[in-house]
Design an enzyme around this catalytic site. Sequence first.
Site, PDB file in Angstrom:
ATOM      1  CB  THR A   1      -5.764 -33.125  21.809  1.00 36.29           C
ATOM      2  OG1 THR A   1      -6.568 -34.194  21.282  1.00 36.29           O
ATOM      3  CG2 THR A   1      -4.961 -32.494  20.691  1.00 36.29           C
ATOM      4  CB  SER A   2      -4.668 -38.522  22.849  1.00 31.94           C
ATOM      5  OG  SER A   2      -6.070 -38.545  22.692  1.00 31.94           O
TER       6      SER A   2
ATOM      7  CG  ASN B   1       0.537 -34.117  24.988  1.00 29.30           C
ATOM      8  OD1 ASN B   1       0.622 -34.653  26.089  1.00 29.30           O
ATOM      9  ND2 ASN B   1      -0.486 -34.334  24.179  1.00 29.30           N
TER      10      ASN B   1
ATOM     11  CB  CYS C   1     -41.973 -29.828  24.557  1.00 28.57           C
ATOM     12  SG  CYS C   1     -40.636 -31.041  24.535  1.00 28.57           S
TER      13      CYS C   1
ATOM     14  CG  HIS D   1     -16.118 -32.913  20.693  1.00 25.63           C
ATOM     15  ND1 HIS D   1     -14.985 -33.551  21.131  1.00 25.63           N
ATOM     16  CD2 HIS D   1     -16.173 -33.151  19.361  1.00 25.63           C
ATOM     17  CE1 HIS D   1     -14.379 -34.146  20.098  1.00 25.63           C
ATOM     18  NE2 HIS D   1     -15.077 -33.899  19.016  1.00 25.63           N
TER      19      HIS D   1
ATOM     20  CB  CYS E   1     -39.400 -30.196  20.951  1.00 19.34           C
ATOM     21  SG  CYS E   1     -38.848 -28.874  22.056  1.00 19.34           S
TER      22      CYS E   1
HETATM   23  N1  APR Z   1      -0.574 -30.122  29.429  1.00 20.46           N
HETATM   24  C1  APR Z   1      -0.503 -30.606  28.166  1.00 20.46           C
HETATM   25  N2  APR Z   1      -0.994 -31.811  27.807  1.00 20.46           N
HETATM   26  C2  APR Z   1      -1.560 -32.550  28.762  1.00 20.46           C
HETATM   27  C3  APR Z   1      -1.678 -32.122  30.100  1.00 20.46           C
HETATM   28  C4  APR Z   1      -1.160 -30.845  30.427  1.00 20.46           C
HETATM   29  N3  APR Z   1      -1.224 -30.338  31.655  1.00 20.46           N
HETATM   30  N4  APR Z   1      -2.296 -33.108  30.813  1.00 20.46           N
HETATM   31  C5  APR Z   1      -2.560 -34.100  29.942  1.00 20.46           C
HETATM   32  N5  APR Z   1      -2.133 -33.778  28.709  1.00 20.46           N
HETATM   33  C6  APR Z   1      -2.282 -34.534  27.458  1.00 20.46           C
HETATM   34  C7  APR Z   1      -2.159 -36.022  27.555  1.00 20.46           C
HETATM   35  O1  APR Z   1      -0.813 -36.444  27.424  1.00 20.46           O
HETATM   36  C8  APR Z   1      -2.992 -36.471  26.350  1.00 20.46           C
HETATM   37  O2  APR Z   1      -2.230 -36.477  25.159  1.00 20.46           O
HETATM   38  O3  APR Z   1      -3.617 -34.301  27.030  1.00 20.46           O
HETATM   39  C9  APR Z   1      -4.053 -35.377  26.209  1.00 20.46           C
HETATM   40  C10 APR Z   1      -5.436 -35.765  26.624  1.00 20.46           C
HETATM   41  O4  APR Z   1      -5.889 -36.747  25.731  1.00 20.46           O
HETATM   42  P1  APR Z   1      -7.349 -37.398  25.842  1.00 20.46           P
HETATM   43  O5  APR Z   1      -7.618 -37.787  27.247  1.00 20.46           O
HETATM   44  O6  APR Z   1      -7.423 -38.457  24.794  1.00 20.46           O
HETATM   45  O7  APR Z   1      -8.322 -36.187  25.507  1.00 20.46           O
HETATM   46  P2  APR Z   1      -8.685 -35.557  24.096  1.00 20.46           P
HETATM   47  O8  APR Z   1      -7.555 -35.662  23.143  1.00 20.46           O
HETATM   48  O9  APR Z   1      -9.224 -34.203  24.361  1.00 20.46           O
HETATM   49  O10 APR Z   1      -9.852 -36.497  23.601  1.00 20.46           O
HETATM   50  C11 APR Z   1     -10.510 -36.165  22.415  1.00 20.46           C
HETATM   51  O11 APR Z   1     -12.117 -37.868  22.694  1.00 20.46           O
HETATM   52  O12 APR Z   1     -13.334 -38.953  24.291  1.00 20.46           O
HETATM   53  C12 APR Z   1     -13.399 -38.060  23.269  1.00 20.46           C
HETATM   54  O13 APR Z   1     -14.954 -36.379  22.851  1.00 20.46           O
HETATM   55  C13 APR Z   1     -13.912 -36.735  23.730  1.00 20.46           C
HETATM   56  O14 APR Z   1     -13.161 -34.511  23.228  1.00 20.46           O
HETATM   57  C14 APR Z   1     -12.734 -35.815  23.578  1.00 20.46           C
HETATM   58  C15 APR Z   1     -11.967 -36.483  22.480  1.00 20.46           C
HETATM   59 ZN    ZN Z   2     -38.671 -30.038  23.900  1.00 20.85          ZN
END
Ligand code: APR
Ligand code: ZN
Length: 352
Positions: free
Chosen positions: A298-299, A323, A262, A171, A184
């Site tokens: 990540t969610s 998670n 630019c 990202h 540019c």
């Molecule tokens: N350890 C493990 N998991 C954790 C922790 C931790 N300390 N803290 C939070 N989490 C988990 C949450 O439970 C959740 O599942 O991390 C996840 C974060 O999820 P999101 O906030 O949805 O973030 P992400 O999955 O990275 O989002 C993906 O969405 O908004 C866009 O481009 C943006 O890169 C991002 C993408």
């Molecule tokens: Zn430029």
Amino acid sequence: MQDSNSGGISSSLNVPGSTPSGDINAFREILKGAKHIVVLAGAGLSAASGVPTFRGAGGLWRRRDVLSLSTPASFIDNPSRSWQFHHYLRELALKAEPNDAHLALAHFAVPHLRHAVSPQSSFTLVTQNIDGLDRRAFERVFSASGLPSPLSLDMEPTVFQQEDPLLIEMHGLVCGVACTDYSCRHRELNMQSPICPALAGTEFLVDLPDPALDAPKDDVRRPRRTAAEARAWAEARLAGTHASHSAEPDIPNSALPKCSKCGSLVRPDVVWFTEVPRHAEKIMKIVDHADVCIVVGTSAVVHPAATFASRVKSHGGVVAVLNVEHGKLDSHADFLFLGPCEQTLPKILALP
Ligand code: APR
Ligand code: ZN
């Protein structure tokens, strides 16, 4: 591709509907036989570094849903607000330090350290995070191991040409800037804090604005204020005595960050909703030959990252999810390690 998944890894773990295992030793046995390990990371990886996640409690900035600020349309509609939001994220990222989870992954990226745990495997960290903490951890750990940094302060890691790059920032980076002039298109990293004088200090205006004041006049969802409230607000604003947290600075484009080549307006060099993630093809190739996929913090609701675990499963690979809470990936997980990843990841990837 098929060959890479034969031997060592058992797809018999992959029983739909079965409860994922939380057995670290069993997972370390899987790592021992792995050939291609891919880690998919999200905002939870950086939570312990003080960088808020996107969804849930951390998902508001000035009472706005941060997802609504992560679109090309929001930049075009209001470059001032978009830059203030990204400036806030930049300042957070620049001040944050990699945590134990970043460092565990960085150690695992060092070939001779990884090979003590997983003797034959390649490794790629695909991160959705834009904070740059992964590359900072890599730089720190490689340098402490007496190895040349696998990255450079360029936009792309120098190792990217390799078959299995160590790090892909799918990202982009919030400290990257990209010229908005199509003739540019210059891109570069800009680690300056603040990136320009007009944005200095706006990162502290976190209670802004009152969305009711901002909504278009014909917006039927606009909450009604009482006449007294409206008058008090207008008087305070006219008198200049309204608290600084009640009005959003409107910075003209001419005072926003400029292209070093630019002079045109630049935008944050990140991938917003509706835009195509960086190196998508390369990532899919890596995912398609991975025999182990570790999904951290990540969610997994954003595509294509949402599909990685099921793709790895579909060719018989093993999926581990780390998670703090249960989520939609649990159904794909052979292993589920619940808890803060800054605690679980160092244990899972530790040297024997
Ligand atoms: N350890 C493990 N998991 C954790 C922790 C931790 N300390 N803290 C939070 N989490 C988990 C949450 O439970 C959740 O599942 O991390 C996840 C974060 O999820 P999101 O906030 O949805 O973030 P992400 O999955 O990275 O989002 C993906 O969405 O908004 C866009 O481009 C943006 O890169 C991002 C993408
Ligand atoms: Zn430029």
